[in-house]
Design a protein around this motif. Structure first.
Motif, PDB file in Angstrom:
ATOM      1  N   LEU A   1       0.808  -1.222   0.000  1.00 38.24           N
ATOM      2  CA  LEU A   1       0.000   0.000   0.000  1.00 38.24           C
ATOM      3  C   LEU A   1       0.843   1.275   0.000  1.00 38.24           C
ATOM      4  O   LEU A   1       0.314   2.363  -0.227  1.00 38.24           O
ATOM      5  CB  LEU A   1      -0.923   0.028   1.227  1.00 38.24           C
ATOM      6  CG  LEU A   1      -2.213  -0.783   1.140  1.00 38.24           C
ATOM      7  CD1 LEU A   1      -2.843  -0.910   2.519  1.00 38.24           C
ATOM      8  CD2 LEU A   1      -3.196  -0.127   0.177  1.00 38.24           C
ATOM      9  N   LEU A   2       2.143   1.158   0.240  1.00 41.96           N
ATOM     10  CA  LEU A   2       2.974   2.352   0.400  1.00 41.96           C
ATOM     11  C   LEU A   2       2.921   3.249  -0.833  1.00 41.96           C
ATOM     12  O   LEU A   2       2.556   4.428  -0.743  1.00 41.96           O
ATOM     13  CB  LEU A   2       4.418   1.950   0.722  1.00 41.96           C
ATOM     14  CG  LEU A   2       5.377   3.105   0.985  1.00 41.96           C
ATOM     15  CD1 LEU A   2       4.995   3.867   2.248  1.00 41.96           C
ATOM     16  CD2 LEU A   2       6.814   2.585   1.102  1.00 41.96           C
ATOM     17  N   GLU A   3       3.274   2.713  -1.982  1.00 50.27           N
ATOM     18  CA  GLU A   3       3.278   3.527  -3.206  1.00 50.27           C
ATOM     19  C   GLU A   3       1.864   3.943  -3.635  1.00 50.27           C
ATOM     20  O   GLU A   3       1.666   5.083  -4.063  1.00 50.27           O
ATOM     21  CB  GLU A   3       4.018   2.817  -4.334  1.00 50.27           C
ATOM     22  CG  GLU A   3       5.527   2.810  -4.159  1.00 50.27           C
ATOM     23  CD  GLU A   3       6.114   4.204  -3.951  1.00 50.27           C
ATOM     24  OE1 GLU A   3       5.611   5.178  -4.556  1.00 50.27           O
ATOM     25  OE2 GLU A   3       7.080   4.327  -3.177  1.00 50.27           O
ATOM     26  N   PRO A   4       0.850   3.047  -3.535  1.00 49.74           N
ATOM     27  CA  PRO A   4      -0.508   3.484  -3.871  1.00 49.74           C
ATOM     28  C   PRO A   4      -1.004   4.649  -3.002  1.00 49.74           C
ATOM     29  O   PRO A   4      -1.656   5.566  -3.517  1.00 49.74           O
ATOM     30  CB  PRO A   4      -1.350   2.224  -3.665  1.00 49.74           C
ATOM     31  CG  PRO A   4      -0.409   1.102  -3.959  1.00 49.74           C
ATOM     32  CD  PRO A   4       0.910   1.568  -3.396  1.00 49.74           C
ATOM     33  N   VAL A   5      -0.694   4.637  -1.697  1.00 46.95           N
ATOM     34  CA  VAL A   5      -1.111   5.762  -0.843  1.00 46.95           C
ATOM     35  C   VAL A   5      -0.356   7.028  -1.247  1.00 46.95           C
ATOM     36  O   VAL A   5      -0.942   8.105  -1.364  1.00 46.95           O
ATOM     37  CB  VAL A   5      -0.903   5.445   0.654  1.00 46.95           C
ATOM     38  CG1 VAL A   5      -1.170   6.698   1.505  1.00 46.95           C
ATOM     39  CG2 VAL A   5      -1.836   4.324   1.112  1.00 46.95           C
ATOM     40  N   ARG A   6       0.955   6.906  -1.480  1.00 44.28           N
ATOM     41  CA  ARG A   6       1.724   8.065  -1.938  1.00 44.28           C
ATOM     42  C   ARG A   6       1.147   8.645  -3.228  1.00 44.28           C
ATOM     43  O   ARG A   6       1.044   9.864  -3.389  1.00 44.28           O
ATOM     44  CB  ARG A   6       3.184   7.663  -2.160  1.00 44.28           C
ATOM     45  CG  ARG A   6       4.007   7.527  -0.890  1.00 44.28           C
ATOM     46  CD  ARG A   6       5.401   7.039  -1.212  1.00 44.28           C
ATOM     47  NE  ARG A   6       6.254   7.034  -0.034  1.00 44.28           N
ATOM     48  CZ  ARG A   6       7.368   6.315   0.074  1.00 44.28           C
ATOM     49  NH1 ARG A   6       7.752   5.538  -0.925  1.00 44.28           N
ATOM     50  NH2 ARG A   6       8.089   6.372   1.170  1.00 44.28           N
ATOM     51  N   ARG A   7       0.767   7.756  -4.126  1.00 48.76           N
ATOM     52  CA  ARG A   7       0.224   8.207  -5.414  1.00 48.76           C
ATOM     53  C   ARG A   7      -1.101   8.943  -5.212  1.00 48.76           C
ATOM     54  O   ARG A   7      -1.322  10.007  -5.800  1.00 48.76           O
ATOM     55  CB  ARG A   7       0.041   7.007  -6.352  1.00 48.76           C
ATOM     56  CG  ARG A   7      -0.400   7.398  -7.767  1.00 48.76           C
ATOM     57  CD  ARG A   7      -0.364   6.213  -8.711  1.00 48.76           C
ATOM     58  NE  ARG A   7      -1.258   5.140  -8.292  1.00 48.76           N
ATOM     59  CZ  ARG A   7      -0.838   3.949  -7.841  1.00 48.76           C
ATOM     60  NH1 ARG A   7       0.452   3.672  -7.755  1.00 48.76           N
ATOM     61  NH2 ARG A   7      -1.708   3.025  -7.480  1.00 48.76           N
ATOM     62  N   ARG A   8      -1.974   8.384  -4.375  1.00 49.22           N
ATOM     63  CA  ARG A   8      -3.262   9.052  -4.124  1.00 49.22           C
ATOM     64  C   ARG A   8      -3.046  10.428  -3.484  1.00 49.22           C
ATOM     65  O   ARG A   8      -3.741  11.395  -3.796  1.00 49.22           O
ATOM     66  CB  ARG A   8      -4.153   8.196  -3.208  1.00 49.22           C
ATOM     67  CG  ARG A   8      -4.783   6.947  -3.824  1.00 49.22           C
ATOM     68  CD  ARG A   8      -5.850   7.222  -4.897  1.00 49.22           C
ATOM     69  NE  ARG A   8      -6.860   8.195  -4.551  1.00 49.22           N
ATOM     70  CZ  ARG A   8      -8.029   7.931  -3.939  1.00 49.22           C
ATOM     71  NH1 ARG A   8      -8.326   6.681  -3.592  1.00 49.22           N
ATOM     72  NH2 ARG A   8      -8.902   8.881  -3.683  1.00 49.22           N
ATOM     73  N   LEU A   9      -2.077  10.526  -2.570  1.00 50.10           N
ATOM     74  CA  LEU A   9      -1.779  11.820  -1.949  1.00 50.10           C
ATOM     75  C   LEU A   9      -1.275  12.815  -2.987  1.00 50.10           C
ATOM     76  O   LEU A   9      -1.693  13.978  -2.997  1.00 50.10           O
ATOM     77  CB  LEU A   9      -0.749  11.654  -0.827  1.00 50.10           C
ATOM     78  CG  LEU A   9      -1.256  10.990   0.456  1.00 50.10           C
ATOM     79  CD1 LEU A   9      -0.089  10.609   1.353  1.00 50.10           C
ATOM     80  CD2 LEU A   9      -2.225  11.888   1.205  1.00 50.10           C
TER      81      LEU A   9
END
Length: 202
Positions: free
Chosen positions: A63-71
């Motif tokens: 989830l690390l990169e997906p959360v960063r991307r959404r932010l």
């Protein structure tokens, strides 16, 4: 009135309390453990807990990169305590392998107020909330050492050894507090965040 879908990162920490507060503020709150769940939400809460554990679990659950991307794409987010640490662009006094999300241009010092025995409560004047102070509960809390030019300081410690330390900030649609508004029974900070998500949807 729009009923936003707000996720609570449900890897570790005080997830249920945030779900209850968001629901009471008129949002549909869901736990987020998978990318598909993250993709379905209009905003995300990152709860208190143990920041290095949540950091590691973000990687384990991919989830690390997906959360960063959404932010980066403008998703509203709110982090309390460990959530504030994770939303920082720089973290002091943490493990060298700990990850962070860079949702707010700030430097945060982990466990700045001391250990569990140093937990305390105080009343804070909180910008944007005019109907009296916010009762703030600090548990092994961080504080903000430095903020970038686009970051709005919402609250600082009024007195005592930590007087003047920054404990609540906002940058765009991303909000963070050192303290735990989900445990005090005061819903105004959650309501502020739900309103931010509604505004983005509108």
């Amino acid at each position: 009135m729009t009923k936003p879908v707000i996720g609570v990162l449900a890897l570790q920490g005080d997830v249920r309390e945030h779900v209850a507060a968001l629901t009471e503020c008129g949002a549909q709150a869901i736990g987020v453990r998978r990318v598909a769940e993250l993709d379905s939400v209009d905003g995300l809460v990152i709860p208190g807990g143990e920041s290095t554990t949540i950091s590691r679990l973000l990687e384990v659950f991919e989830l690390l990169e997906p959360v960063r991307r959404r932010l980066r794409d403008g998703m509203p987010a709110f982090g309390s305590c460990a959530g504030m640490i994770l939303l920082a662009s720089k973290v002091l006094d943490t493990r060298p392998d700990a990850q962070h999300l860079s949702g707010i241009d700030m430097t945060v010092r982990r466990n700045a107020f001391g250990r569990q025995v140093d937990s305390f409560e105080t009343d804070l004047k909180f910008a944007g909330l005019d109907d009296g102070p916010v009762r703030a509960v600090f548990i092994r809390a961080p504080w903000v050492e430095e903020v970038g030019p686009e970051v709005e300081v919402l609250a600082s410690v009024p007195e005592g050894p930590a007087a003047g330390r920054i404990v609540a900030v906002r940058q765009g649609a991303v909000l963070a507090t050192s303290f735990h508004p989900e445990v005090s029974g005061d819903l105004r900070v959650h309501r502020m965040f739900v309103d931010t998500v509604r505004e983005r949807l509108a």
